[in-house]
Design a protein around this motif. Structure first.
Motif, PDB file in Angstrom:
ATOM      1  N   TYR A  93     114.510  57.746  63.076  1.00  0.00           N
ATOM      2  CA  TYR A  93     116.041  57.504  62.734  1.00  0.00           C
ATOM      3  C   TYR A  93     116.282  57.236  61.215  1.00  0.00           C
ATOM      4  N   ALA A  94     115.406  56.255  60.966  1.00  0.00           N
ATOM      5  CA  ALA A  94     115.593  55.745  59.557  1.00  0.00           C
ATOM      6  C   ALA A  94     115.106  56.470  58.046  1.00  0.00           C
ATOM      7  N   ASN A  95     114.192  57.707  58.602  1.00  0.00           N
ATOM      8  CA  ASN A  95     113.788  58.195  57.586  1.00  0.00           C
ATOM      9  C   ASN A  95     114.753  58.807  56.617  1.00  0.00           C
ATOM     10  N   TRP A  96     115.752  59.597  57.168  1.00  0.00           N
ATOM     11  CA  TRP A  96     116.718  60.101  56.297  1.00  0.00           C
ATOM     12  C   TRP A  96     117.352  59.327  55.070  1.00  0.00           C
ATOM     13  N   ILE A  97     118.041  58.057  55.720  1.00  0.00           N
ATOM     14  CA  ILE A  97     118.809  57.052  54.837  1.00  0.00           C
ATOM     15  C   ILE A  97     117.758  56.406  53.878  1.00  0.00           C
ATOM     16  N   THR A  98     116.762  56.377  54.318  1.00  0.00           N
ATOM     17  CA  THR A  98     115.754  55.357  53.592  1.00  0.00           C
ATOM     18  C   THR A  98     115.338  56.486  52.272  1.00  0.00           C
ATOM     19  N   LYS A  99     114.980  57.764  52.634  1.00  0.00           N
ATOM     20  CA  LYS A  99     114.601  58.501  51.607  1.00  0.00           C
ATOM     21  C   LYS A  99     115.666  59.303  50.692  1.00  0.00           C
ATOM     22  N   VAL A 100     116.697  59.542  51.428  1.00  0.00           N
ATOM     23  CA  VAL A 100     117.852  59.962  50.442  1.00  0.00           C
ATOM     24  C   VAL A 100     119.192  59.112  50.865  1.00  0.00           C
ATOM     25  N   PRO A 101     118.954  57.916  49.978  1.00  0.00           N
ATOM     26  CA  PRO A 101     120.295  57.251  50.141  1.00  0.00           C
ATOM     27  C   PRO A 101     121.406  57.784  49.672  1.00  0.00           C
ATOM     28  N   ALA A 102     121.264  58.886  48.970  1.00  0.00           N
ATOM     29  CA  ALA A 102     122.447  59.642  48.419  1.00  0.00           C
ATOM     30  C   ALA A 102     123.522  60.234  49.618  1.00  0.00           C
ATOM     31  N   LEU A 103     122.835  60.214  50.864  1.00  0.00           N
ATOM     32  CA  LEU A 103     123.708  60.649  52.178  1.00  0.00           C
ATOM     33  C   LEU A 103     125.031  60.033  52.372  1.00  0.00           C
ATOM     34  N   ALA A 104     125.216  58.452  51.751  1.00  0.00           N
ATOM     35  CA  ALA A 104     126.141  57.641  52.002  1.00  0.00           C
ATOM     36  C   ALA A 104     127.428  58.290  50.942  1.00  0.00           C
ATOM     37  N   GLU A 105     126.912  58.746  49.774  1.00  0.00           N
ATOM     38  CA  GLU A 105     127.540  59.434  48.770  1.00  0.00           C
ATOM     39  C   GLU A 105     128.104  60.996  49.239  1.00  0.00           C
ATOM     40  N   TYR A 106     127.292  61.486  49.943  1.00  0.00           N
ATOM     41  CA  TYR A 106     127.918  62.784  50.550  1.00  0.00           C
ATOM     42  C   TYR A 106     128.905  62.514  51.766  1.00  0.00           C
ATOM     43  N   ALA A 107     128.600  61.606  52.639  1.00  0.00           N
ATOM     44  CA  ALA A 107     129.532  61.421  53.460  1.00  0.00           C
ATOM     45  C   ALA A 107     130.923  60.948  53.007  1.00  0.00           C
ATOM     46  N   ASP A 108     131.015  60.430  51.880  1.00  0.00           N
ATOM     47  CA  ASP A 108     132.357  60.078  50.920  1.00  0.00           C
ATOM     48  C   ASP A 108     132.833  61.352  50.422  1.00  0.00           C
ATOM     49  N   LEU A 109     131.792  62.385  49.991  1.00  0.00           N
ATOM     50  CA  LEU A 109     132.534  63.361  49.087  1.00  0.00           C
ATOM     51  C   LEU A 109     133.018  64.311  50.104  1.00  0.00           C
ATOM     52  N   TYR A 110     132.432  64.645  51.268  1.00  0.00           N
ATOM     53  CA  TYR A 110     133.074  65.697  52.204  1.00  0.00           C
ATOM     54  C   TYR A 110     133.774  64.933  53.496  1.00  0.00           C
ATOM     55  N   GLN A 111     134.006  63.554  53.293  1.00  0.00           N
ATOM     56  CA  GLN A 111     134.631  63.002  54.460  1.00  0.00           C
ATOM     57  C   GLN A 111     134.283  63.147  55.806  1.00  0.00           C
ATOM     58  N   THR A 112     132.767  62.990  55.880  1.00  0.00           N
ATOM     59  CA  THR A 112     132.161  63.413  57.061  1.00  0.00           C
ATOM     60  C   THR A 112     131.314  62.540  57.650  1.00  0.00           C
ATOM     61  N   ILE A 113     131.330  62.230  58.766  1.00  0.00           N
ATOM     62  CA  ILE A 113     130.377  61.420  59.626  1.00  0.00           C
ATOM     63  C   ILE A 113     128.898  62.027  59.716  1.00  0.00           C
ATOM     64  N   LEU A 114     127.900  61.213  59.296  1.00  0.00           N
ATOM     65  CA  LEU A 114     126.609  61.714  59.436  1.00  0.00           C
ATOM     66  C   LEU A 114     125.799  60.724  60.577  1.00  0.00           C
ATOM     67  N   VAL A 115     125.046  61.372  61.263  1.00  0.00           N
ATOM     68  CA  VAL A 115     124.399  60.793  62.317  1.00  0.00           C
ATOM     69  C   VAL A 115     122.701  61.102  62.463  1.00  0.00           C
ATOM     70  N   CYS A 116     121.919  60.207  62.327  1.00  0.00           N
ATOM     71  CA  CYS A 116     120.640  60.446  62.200  1.00  0.00           C
ATOM     72  C   CYS A 116     119.735  59.849  63.486  1.00  0.00           C
TER      73      CYS A 116
END
Length: 272
Positions: free
Chosen positions: A67-90
């Motif tokens: 579960y930790a892979n995506w946010i660890t390898k691609v921390p920019a996911l947090a920016e994309y959540a902000d940009l698109y006002q979307t909840i991301l679930v890994c």
């Protein structure tokens, strides 16, 4: 401007930015079918509030991951959540579940977990759009297989799906990634293997029912099976975005691919 006033302005500026930054949480979800807690990363956007409902994108990891892979390898996911006002679930796929309900081992029910239990868990605890029009699912490698597998079989749950370097036909790899532990060996159960590969599941799709984006690198070992899937979708008149770019089976490729997948899903969520 005095030095103290300048410092105070900086504090206000950065404090405001921090206050409105995406929130990254590790949560304990529960699977009733497997009778255990399962971790997931949930990213909520900066302006998350109780006053509106948000679309959700589920992002699945590959074989050997967690579960930790995506946010660890691609921390920019947090920016994309902000940009698109979307909840991301890994969610966690237990290293090599392949997101099946295993016919061999009843302790492995990851189709039930992700497509039903996790979706219900997220919807019960977050301000989500509780409809297929507000849900998408994607993933890399094993997770690319999982995202398409779950969305094909649960078109009432997911309105859009994607795959990055997806293992969309694993029959050429009968000894790899513990697939035999989930389905039985290919030599004993060839029909079971074929029935659970994405390239043989396109008959489940109704044209224009599921929005699809499929992405694979030209040098990827899954390149040929992704081309095969593309041809099957074309033969069945299933609209889809299909992207082939230079690249191989690695995080450099997936870090780039996820940007375009999330843009695609955002367009889907905002479609009138």
């Amino acid at each position: 401007m005095s030095r103290s006033l300048f410092v105070w302005c900086l504090v206000l500026l950065f404090g405001t930015q921090l206050a409105f930054a995406a929130k990254v949480d590790t949560v304990q979800t529960y699977s009733a079918s497997m009778k255990k807690n399962i971790k997931a990363v949930v990213v909520t956007p900066d302006k998350y509030s109780e006053s509106k409902n948000y679309p959700v994108v589920y992002i699945l990891h590959g074989a050997g991951g967690s579960y930790a892979n995506w946010i660890t390898k691609v921390p920019a996911l947090a920016e994309y959540a902000d940009l698109y006002q979307t909840i991301l679930v890994c969610p966690d796929g237990n290293v090599t579940s392949w997101y099946f309900d295993s016919p061999v081992d009843p302790a492995w029910k990851y189709e039930t977990y992700v497509a039903t239990e996790l979706v219900n868990w997220i919807d019960s605890r977050y301000k989500t759009i509780k409809d297929r029009k507000g849900r998408a699912i994607t993933g890399l490698s094993m997770g690319g297989h999982g995202a398409l597998y779950l969305s094909f079989r649960h078109q009432d749950v997911f309105g859009a799906a994607g795959s990055m370097s997806g293992g969309v036909d694993f029959t050429p790899f009968p000894l790899n990634w513990n697939i035999a532990e989930r389905l039985g060996t290919y030599s004993q159960f060839p029909q079971r293997w074929k029935e659970n590969t994405i390239v043989n599941m396109t008959h489940l799709l109704v044209p224009k029912r599921l929005a699809l984006i499929i992405d694979c690198g030209k040098e990827d070992f899954f390149y040929h099976v992704n081309m095969k899937l593309h041809e099957e979708l074309q033969y069945n008149n299933i609209p889809h975005d299909f992207i082939i770019r230079p690249g191989t089976h690695n995080w450099e490729y997936w870090t780039n691919a996820i940007k375009y997948q999330l843009l695609y899903f955002n367009d889907f969520f905002n479609k009138k």
